[in-house]
Structures are given as structure tokens and as C-alpha cells.
Design a protein around this motif. Structure first.
Motif, mmCIF file in Angstrom:
data_model
loop_
_atom_site.group_PDB
_atom_site.id
_atom_site.type_symbol
_atom_site.label_atom_id
_atom_site.label_comp_id
_atom_site.label_asym_id
_atom_site.label_seq_id
_atom_site.Cartn_x
_atom_site.Cartn_y
_atom_site.Cartn_z
ATOM 1 N N ILE A 79 6.615 9.494 1.323
ATOM 2 C CA ILE A 79 6.818 8.919 1.493
ATOM 3 C C ILE A 79 8.600 7.963 0.468
ATOM 4 C CG2 ILE A 79 6.354 6.188 1.132
ATOM 5 C CD1 ILE A 79 3.629 6.810 1.403
ATOM 6 N N VAL A 80 9.332 7.456 1.193
ATOM 7 C CA VAL A 80 10.590 7.757 1.220
ATOM 8 C C VAL A 80 10.907 5.533 1.092
ATOM 9 C CG1 VAL A 80 13.127 7.824 1.479
ATOM 10 C CG2 VAL A 80 11.324 9.714 1.366
ATOM 11 N N PHE A 81 11.247 5.380 0.115
ATOM 12 C CA PHE A 81 11.856 3.587 0.212
ATOM 13 C C PHE A 81 13.327 3.854 -0.022
ATOM 14 C CE2 PHE A 81 13.507 0.164 -1.362
ATOM 15 C CZ PHE A 81 12.389 -0.979 -0.821
ATOM 16 N N LEU A 82 13.786 3.336 1.629
ATOM 17 C CA LEU A 82 15.492 3.141 2.457
ATOM 18 C C LEU A 82 15.455 1.993 2.751
ATOM 19 C CD1 LEU A 82 18.553 5.393 2.481
ATOM 20 C CD2 LEU A 82 16.706 5.912 4.825
ATOM 21 N N ASN A 83 16.709 1.411 2.604
ATOM 22 C CA ASN A 83 16.893 0.345 3.491
ATOM 23 C C ASN A 83 16.290 -1.114 3.488
ATOM 24 O OD1 ASN A 83 19.875 1.619 3.318
ATOM 25 N ND2 ASN A 83 19.118 1.970 5.514
ATOM 26 N N LYS A 84 14.970 -1.069 1.863
ATOM 27 C CA LYS A 84 14.191 -2.221 2.207
ATOM 28 C C LYS A 84 12.981 -1.685 3.498
ATOM 29 C CE LYS A 84 17.173 -5.524 0.614
ATOM 30 N NZ LYS A 84 17.812 -6.790 0.330
ATOM 31 N N ARG A 85 13.180 -0.571 3.072
ATOM 32 C CA ARG A 85 11.276 -0.295 4.176
ATOM 33 C C ARG A 85 11.302 1.703 3.163
ATOM 34 N NH1 ARG A 85 14.105 3.262 8.944
ATOM 35 N NH2 ARG A 85 16.441 3.172 8.155
ATOM 36 N N GLN A 135 0.823 -0.725 -0.092
ATOM 37 C CA GLN A 135 -0.304 -0.502 -0.138
ATOM 38 C C GLN A 135 0.627 0.950 -0.123
ATOM 39 O OE1 GLN A 135 -3.179 -0.506 3.437
ATOM 40 N NE2 GLN A 135 -4.318 -1.237 2.099
ATOM 41 N N MET A 136 1.848 1.370 0.789
ATOM 42 C CA MET A 136 2.903 2.591 1.032
ATOM 43 C C MET A 136 3.200 2.711 -0.379
ATOM 44 S SD MET A 136 3.774 2.563 4.725
ATOM 45 C CE MET A 136 5.311 4.675 4.097
ATOM 46 N N HIS A 137 4.266 1.556 -1.324
ATOM 47 C CA HIS A 137 4.343 1.753 -2.374
ATOM 48 C C HIS A 137 3.488 2.244 -3.401
ATOM 49 C CE1 HIS A 137 6.961 0.921 -6.385
ATOM 50 N NE2 HIS A 137 5.743 0.460 -6.564
ATOM 51 N N THR A 138 1.882 2.274 -3.299
ATOM 52 C CA THR A 138 1.187 2.833 -4.354
ATOM 53 C C THR A 138 1.178 4.143 -4.355
ATOM 54 O OG1 THR A 138 0.115 0.026 -3.985
ATOM 55 C CG2 THR A 138 -1.450 2.407 -4.785
ATOM 56 N N ASP A 187 16.499 13.313 -3.392
ATOM 57 C CA ASP A 187 15.971 12.439 -3.913
ATOM 58 C C ASP A 187 14.704 12.588 -4.923
ATOM 59 O OD1 ASP A 187 18.592 12.345 -4.313
ATOM 60 O OD2 ASP A 187 19.118 10.038 -3.484
ATOM 61 N N THR A 188 14.252 11.879 -3.789
ATOM 62 C CA THR A 188 12.570 11.828 -3.943
ATOM 63 C C THR A 188 11.696 13.153 -4.024
ATOM 64 O OG1 THR A 188 12.548 9.546 -2.383
ATOM 65 C CG2 THR A 188 10.337 10.308 -2.676
ATOM 66 N N GLN A 224 2.033 10.478 -5.693
ATOM 67 C CA GLN A 224 3.109 11.869 -4.390
ATOM 68 C C GLN A 224 3.554 12.671 -4.392
ATOM 69 O OE1 GLN A 224 5.179 10.201 -1.224
ATOM 70 N NE2 GLN A 224 7.022 9.748 -2.759
ATOM 71 N N LYS A 225 3.085 13.126 -5.592
ATOM 72 C CA LYS A 225 4.089 14.113 -6.547
ATOM 73 C C LYS A 225 3.433 15.255 -6.458
ATOM 74 C CE LYS A 225 4.894 16.023 -11.038
ATOM 75 N NZ LYS A 225 5.151 15.240 -12.492
ATOM 76 N N HIS A 226 1.693 15.167 -5.972
ATOM 77 C CA HIS A 226 1.229 17.010 -5.621
ATOM 78 C C HIS A 226 1.120 16.789 -4.232
ATOM 79 C CE1 HIS A 226 1.535 18.155 -9.716
ATOM 80 N NE2 HIS A 226 0.907 17.072 -10.203
#
Length: 175
Positions: free
Chosen positions: A104-110, A89-92, A156-157, A97-99
Motif C-alpha cells: 500500500i502506497v501513499f501518493l498524491n493524498k491517496r 484503515q489503509m493507513h493502519t 520508496d515504500t 506491511q513490512k512482511h
């Protein structure tokens, strides 16, 4: 299971809606009553599977907004769900999340969620020309940021979502 099997399954899952629709349409031409009955059953089933996913995303966003920073494992414990479902769900959410004001950031497999206040503080420091180390030192006091990797992942995100412009490298004078 190989990669080819997974992609075939994904294609079947994505095209299942259209296959069922074509079957119902074919049956409708043979018998209108049975076609209408199958259409009603299919529509009801589709709605019943769509509504829970919609409400679970809203519930997730509501819980996320209560925290300045929260990780996927903590959310999974709080909601009593598997970490893989929360990550999905967080990936979706991270793809859309552009606007949004939060991030939500993906960092170290979390996945890590940052609130609007945290992102606004980060942007303020970033726009004032602070570098990663100085941003971390300043934000450690006010929020739960712990590492420079988090600062870099946020930067970066935000850059990938075109919410900030990349810093141009400083040119050094050649001797």
C-alpha cells in the motif's frame, strides 16, 4: 480546534481504558458484586467494539486482494463507506506491511494498493537493473501503472519497509 486540544483528546482516548479499569478496581474493593458486574459490562462493551473493526479490516483485505491495483476512492464506493474511513484503515494496514506480499502506497493524498503479482513483477524488473522509465514501459503493458511517480512511490515504500535495498548511485568518470 488547536493542535493541543487534539493531542489531549488522543491521550484521554488512549488512557480511557486504564482509567475505567482503575475505577472498576476501586469499586471492586468497596463492593465485590458491583465490581464484578461493572467488569462484565465493560468487557462485553470492549469486545463488541473490537469485533466490528477486526471484521471490517478482513473484509477490506479480501476486497483488495481481488485487484492488481486499486485506489481508496474506488474501495470506498465498493464498500459504501466514507473515503476517510477507508484511508484510515489503509493507513493502519500500510504501517504493518513490512512482511506482506502486497503493498500500500501513499501518493498524491491517496492510498493505492498493489497486489502480490504486481509487486513481484516490479521486483523482478528492479533487481534486473531496470530504471524507472523502463520499468514503467514494461509494466504499463501488464498492469495498470500509469506514471513514473507510482514507480518511484513503490520503490520508496519497498525501501522504507526494507524489502529492497537502495540502488547505489552510479559514479561517473571525472575528466
Amino acid at each position: 480546534m488547536g493542535k493541543g486540544t487534539k493531542s489531549i483528546g488522543r491521550v484521554l482516548r488512549n488512557s480511557l481504558f486504564y482509567i475505567i479499569l482503575l475505577v472498576i478496581l476501586y469499586i471492586f474493593f468497596l463492593s465485590k458484586e458491583i465490581g464484578l458486574l461493572l467488569s462484565a459490562i465493560f468487557l462485553t462493551g470492549f469486545i463488541l467494539t473490537y469485533i466490528p473493526s477486526l471484521s471490517s479490516k478482513r473484509r477490506l483485505i479480501r476486497i483488495l486482494n481481488q485487484y492488481d491495483k486499486i485506489e481508496d476512492k474506488f474501495i470506498a464506493k465498493k464498500l459504501d463507506r466514507s473515503v476517510s474511513k477507508i484511508r484510515s484503515q489503509m493507513h493502519t494496514l500500510s504501517k504493518r506491511q513490512k512482511h506482506k506480499k502486497w503493498l500500500i502506497v501513499f501518493l498524491n493524498k491517496r492510498y493505492i494498493y498493489y497486489s502480490q503479482d504486481t509487486i513481484e513483477k516490479f521486483l523482478h524488473l528492479y533487481e534486473n537493473g531496470f530504471h524507472e522509465k523502463k520499468i514503467l514501459e514494461t509494466m504499463k503493458k501488464k498492469s495498470e501503472l500509469k506514471t513514473r511517480a507510482e514507480i518511484k512511490a513503490i520503490e520508496d515504500t519497498l525501501t522504507n519497509n526494507k524489502r529492497i535495498m537502495e540502488k547505489k548511485p552510479v559514479k561517473t568518470a571525472e575528466i
